[in-house]
Scaffold this active site. Structure first.
Site, mmCIF file in Angstrom:
data_model
loop_
_atom_site.group_PDB
_atom_site.id
_atom_site.type_symbol
_atom_site.label_atom_id
_atom_site.label_comp_id
_atom_site.label_asym_id
_atom_site.label_seq_id
_atom_site.Cartn_x
_atom_site.Cartn_y
_atom_site.Cartn_z
ATOM 1 N N ASP A 64 100.763 41.755 19.660
ATOM 2 C CA ASP A 64 99.906 41.294 18.561
ATOM 3 C C ASP A 64 100.620 40.142 17.873
ATOM 4 O OD1 ASP A 64 97.589 43.341 18.183
ATOM 5 O OD2 ASP A 64 99.364 44.612 18.397
ATOM 6 N N ARG A 72 104.545 39.764 15.582
ATOM 7 C CA ARG A 72 105.769 40.487 15.938
ATOM 8 C C ARG A 72 106.946 39.534 16.146
ATOM 9 N NH1 ARG A 72 102.717 44.402 14.013
ATOM 10 N NH2 ARG A 72 101.125 45.137 15.473
ATOM 11 N N HIS A 167 87.813 44.481 17.190
ATOM 12 C CA HIS A 167 87.869 45.881 17.598
ATOM 13 C C HIS A 167 86.436 46.313 17.909
ATOM 14 C CE1 HIS A 167 91.263 45.186 14.808
ATOM 15 N NE2 HIS A 167 91.942 46.023 15.569
ATOM 16 N N HIS A 179 94.770 53.159 10.414
ATOM 17 C CA HIS A 179 96.122 53.626 10.710
ATOM 18 C C HIS A 179 96.405 54.954 9.996
ATOM 19 C CE1 HIS A 179 96.518 49.321 11.658
ATOM 20 N NE2 HIS A 179 97.457 49.707 12.502
ATOM 21 N N ASP A 248 92.276 51.367 20.858
ATOM 22 C CA ASP A 248 93.304 50.951 19.910
ATOM 23 C C ASP A 248 94.426 51.985 20.026
ATOM 24 O OD1 ASP A 248 94.663 49.601 17.906
ATOM 25 O OD2 ASP A 248 92.996 49.603 16.495
#
Length: 334
Positions: A64, A72, A167, A179, A248
């Site tokens: 990502d 990242r 998504h 999350h 995901d």
């Protein structure tokens, strides 16, 4: 050699001998990297090479690298980027700016052996879209999101990087962070068809997609999209997305049950590929015990992704940076 229907993370900056043996036996289809796996270009190049060596093939390596909070690879070794929605607001020509941005990101990824970006993020932003997602998006009306998502995908593809549109079938109407909690969307089907679903219906040229851990009450009030055969039918038949469909991250708290139960349910619902990101061995073993091997339509889609990997086009980096800077009033990075 058969491959497990999963994409897995690894623990740290290097692969231990034990991890190499584990991945050699597990044979995941691909890998995904996070900040814990990133230090500098030499280390990252070695890690991606070792991951592929462990499975004995040129496996896809995902990351990502959206820019903003979700990137990242960071400075000082890589560029720091404005959040996508902030760049859209700042740019005199948002589509060209995003194309150039992701063209540069593609160069950074490819130089360290990463060949798939988890993007474009084609969810439609609302005023109440949860903050974990909102400034990662490109706009609040479907036509804008379609246009800018295609610009992102083109920039990545021209740089030799595969795309995972996310998504599916849409996370923008969710007001909680998946999350941590399970979002529920109460919009009726007509509203969904005119907004979120309309965008993803125009993303069918992208060969990979990632599901939303979101309940769409108008379709299935009981299960999130990732685990719902009813939502999968909408994705495949109504939205007409025929690419490789991955979950995901399976370890997100929006999903019920154990990791193994989640993997089994997602595959049964119709996901081609299980994505598990945290690198925890016990959880990966549960995924592997329940995700099954690639085969049938899922195998055909995975094979198409490999066969059609994009080739990088030549790029004048200095000229690209200058053009992007001009579109942003003289500023490129954060």
């Amino acid at each position: 050699m058969t491959q497990a229907a999963t994409i897995l993370g690894c623990e740290g900056l290097t692969l231990s001998a034990d991890e190499k043996r584990f991945f050699a036996e597990a044979q995941p289809w691909g890998f995904i990297l996070f900040a814990r796996n990133v230090d500098d270009p030499a280390q990252l190049s070695a890690l991606t090479a070792d991951l592929r060596s462990a499975v004995g093939r040129d496996a896809p390596v995902l990351i990502d690298q959206e820019g903003g909070r979700v990137q990242r690879m960071r400075g000082p070794h890589w560029r720091e980027w404005l959040p996508p929605l902030d760049m859209v607001a700042k740019a005199s020509d948002p589509a060209t700016a995003l194309y150039l941005r992701y063209r540069l990101i593609a160069e950074e990824l490819r130089s360290v052996g990463i060949d798939v970006q988890c993007g474009p993020t084609a969810d439609v932003a609302r005023n109440d879209t949860h903050d974990f997602l909102r400034n990662r998006l490109y706009g609040s009306d479907p036509d804008t999101v379609i246009d800018l998502s295609n610009a992102v995908a083109e920039g990545l593809t021209d740089g030799g990087i595969g795309c995972v549109v996310k998504h599916i079938p849409g996370h923008g109407a969710a007001t909680v962070d998946s999350h941590h909690d399970l979002p529920r969307v109460t919009l009726d089907r007509d509203a969904l068809d005119a907004t979120d679903f309309a965008v993803f219906a125009e993303m069918d040229h992208i060969m990979m997609g990632m599901t939303a851990h979101v309940v769409f009450e108008a379709i299935d009030p009981d299960l999130p999209a990732t685990l719902s055969s009813k939502v999968m039918k909408v994705i495949r038949e109504d939205i007409d997305f025929d690419g490789l469909l991955m979950t995901d991250d399976l370890s997100m708290n929006a999903l019920p049950g154990s990791i193994g139960d989640r993997a089994s349910a997602a595959r049964k619902a119709g996901c081609d590929m299980i994505l598990h990101c945290n690198g925890e061995r016990a959880e990966m073993e549960q995924v592997l015990a329940n995700c099954g091997q690639l085969g049938g339509a899922a195998q055909a889609r995975a094979d198409t992704v490999i066969a059609r990997r994009p080739e990088a086009q030549p790029l004048d980096i200095q000229a690209t940076e200058a053009e992007l800077s001009a579109l942003l009033g003289g500023e490129v990075y954060v």
